[in-house]
Design a protein around this motif. Structure first.
Motif, PDB file in Angstrom:
ATOM      1  N   GLU A   1      43.390 -33.942  62.416  1.00  0.00           N
ATOM      2  CA  GLU A   1      44.320 -35.038  62.138  1.00  0.00           C
ATOM      3  C   GLU A   1      45.640 -34.490  61.603  1.00  0.00           C
TER       4      GLU A   1
ATOM      5  N   GLU B   1      36.471 -32.458  68.308  1.00  0.00           N
ATOM      6  CA  GLU B   1      35.611 -33.540  67.817  1.00  0.00           C
ATOM      7  C   GLU B   1      34.638 -33.010  66.762  1.00  0.00           C
TER       8      GLU B   1
ATOM      9  N   THR C   1      41.566 -34.526  58.099  1.00  0.00           N
ATOM     10  CA  THR C   1      40.841 -33.388  58.654  1.00  0.00           C
ATOM     11  C   THR C   1      41.874 -32.446  59.266  1.00  0.00           C
TER      12      THR C   1
ATOM     13  N   ASP D   1      36.602 -42.889  55.277  1.00  0.00           N
ATOM     14  CA  ASP D   1      35.362 -42.769  54.509  1.00  0.00           C
ATOM     15  C   ASP D   1      34.961 -44.155  54.014  1.00  0.00           C
TER      16      ASP D   1
ATOM     17  N   LEU E   1      36.512 -32.838  63.583  1.00  0.00           N
ATOM     18  CA  LEU E   1      36.680 -34.189  63.042  1.00  0.00           C
ATOM     19  C   LEU E   1      35.408 -34.668  62.349  1.00  0.00           C
ATOM     20  N   GLN E   2      34.256 -34.368  62.971  1.00  0.00           N
ATOM     21  CA  GLN E   2      32.970 -34.805  62.422  1.00  0.00           C
ATOM     22  C   GLN E   2      32.447 -33.848  61.351  1.00  0.00           C
TER      23      GLN E   2
ATOM     24  N   ARG F   1      45.175 -40.913  60.609  1.00  0.00           N
ATOM     25  CA  ARG F   1      43.773 -40.827  60.200  1.00  0.00           C
ATOM     26  C   ARG F   1      42.903 -41.574  61.201  1.00  0.00           C
ATOM     27  N   THR F   2      41.932 -40.874  61.779  1.00  0.00           N
ATOM     28  CA  THR F   2      41.028 -41.496  62.741  1.00  0.00           C
ATOM     29  C   THR F   2      39.676 -41.816  62.126  1.00  0.00           C
ATOM     30  N   ILE F   3      39.362 -41.155  61.007  1.00  0.00           N
ATOM     31  CA  ILE F   3      38.081 -41.387  60.333  1.00  0.00           C
ATOM     32  C   ILE F   3      38.350 -41.827  58.896  1.00  0.00           C
TER      33      ILE F   3
END
Length: 283
Positions: free
Chosen positions: A129, A174, A126, A49, A177-178, A45-47
């Motif tokens: 990910e 990206e 995501t 919440d 991801l966003q 996990r890179t992001i």
């Protein structure tokens, strides 16, 4: 309790439990300084919440930690998280000095597998990910896509479609991801092959708010455009110019002598072509 992934990924009889299954009643829970804990280097996990982390922090503040995090010894006096990074982040947010933890002795491969599988089971990753997690599992365990799909209980097409996303340009990954575009939007771009065209359509999707069908239509338009081949004119050598001019002069001399000529001159990429027609005199 042995976790099924311990056998599925050929990791022997050591436990590969996820969350509750990871904790044995005989395990000792220790208080470890928060400052001595580092994140899992294999965390897919890179992001995170932040809103959900804050909600979890409020729950922990009210009810405490129901389940300890799981760590392994890293460098001297340091512990790497195996499972429970969201809880760890919530505790950091609360400013606690210590966190209850269980120490496990696991290898890099086991630690990475647990982190990947734990997150895959949560279904909160995501698509990018998730694709990266599949890629790492394939590499670590030397599996085929079909074998991985079987061991994760997923369809092979699901795994294959996710992995295809990793072939898209970084700008598009990206954007996924966003959450600027969806996975289906991204998959619609794959047939274009050309990264510049893929990014071009992606920007159009974001700017115009195109749905998936509209994005697919844009891709079809680009695929059906047939570019006219540009003629490549080669530089004419001095000898070639002399030869061509000599032929022209000869034809002109013949015409000046009173003989009717029908001539046509064409230039091709590799050569010049003269077509000469001399009508026969009627007897």
């Amino acid at each position: 309790m042995k976790h099924p992934f311990s056998r599925l990924f050929g990791l022997g009889e050591k436990e590969l439990p996820i969350e509750k299954e990871m904790v044995d009643e005989r395990d000792e829970i220790k208080k470890i300084p928060v400052s001595h804990i580092i994140p899992n280097r294999f965390q897919p996990r890179t992001i995170f919440d932040e809103t959900k982390i804050e909600e979890l922090a409020r729950t922990i503040h009210t009810h405490g930690i129901i389940q300890p995090i799981v760590v392994r010894e890293s460098d001297e006096n340091q512990y790497e998280i195996i499972a429970g990074e969201r809880r760890f982040r919530a505790i950091q947010l609360l400013g606690w000095d210590e966190v209850p933890a269980i120490i496990k002795n696991l290898s890099d491969t086991e630690t990475a597998s647990i982190a990947l599988i734990e997150n895959l089971q949560r279904e909160e990753l995501t698509p990018i990910e998730e694709a990266m997690a599949y890629g790492k599992l394939l590499e670590m365990h030397n599996l085929t896509q079909e074998a991985l799909a079987q061991r994760l209980g997923k369809g092979q097409s699901t795994v294959a479609n996710k992995l295809r996303l990793l072939k898209l340009p970084e700008e598009i990954q990206e954007a996924i991801l966003q959450k600027k575009i969806t996975e289906r939007h991204a998959r619609a771009l794959i047939p274009l092959k050309d990264p510049e065209k893929q990014i071009q359509v992606m920007n159009l999707i974001i700017e115009k708010g195109l749905n998936v069908k509209q994005a697919e239509e844009q891709v079809v338009k680009l695929l059906t455009v047939v570019e006219k081949p540009k003629s490549k004119r080669r530089a004419i050598s001095k000898d070639m110019r002399i030869a061509v001019n000599t032929i022209r002069q000869s034809l002109s001399m013949v015409s000046d002598s009173g003989i009717t000529l029908d001539s046509e001159e064409e230039e091709f990429e590799e050569y010049y072509q003269f077509t000469i027609k001399i009508p026969k005199k009627k007897s």
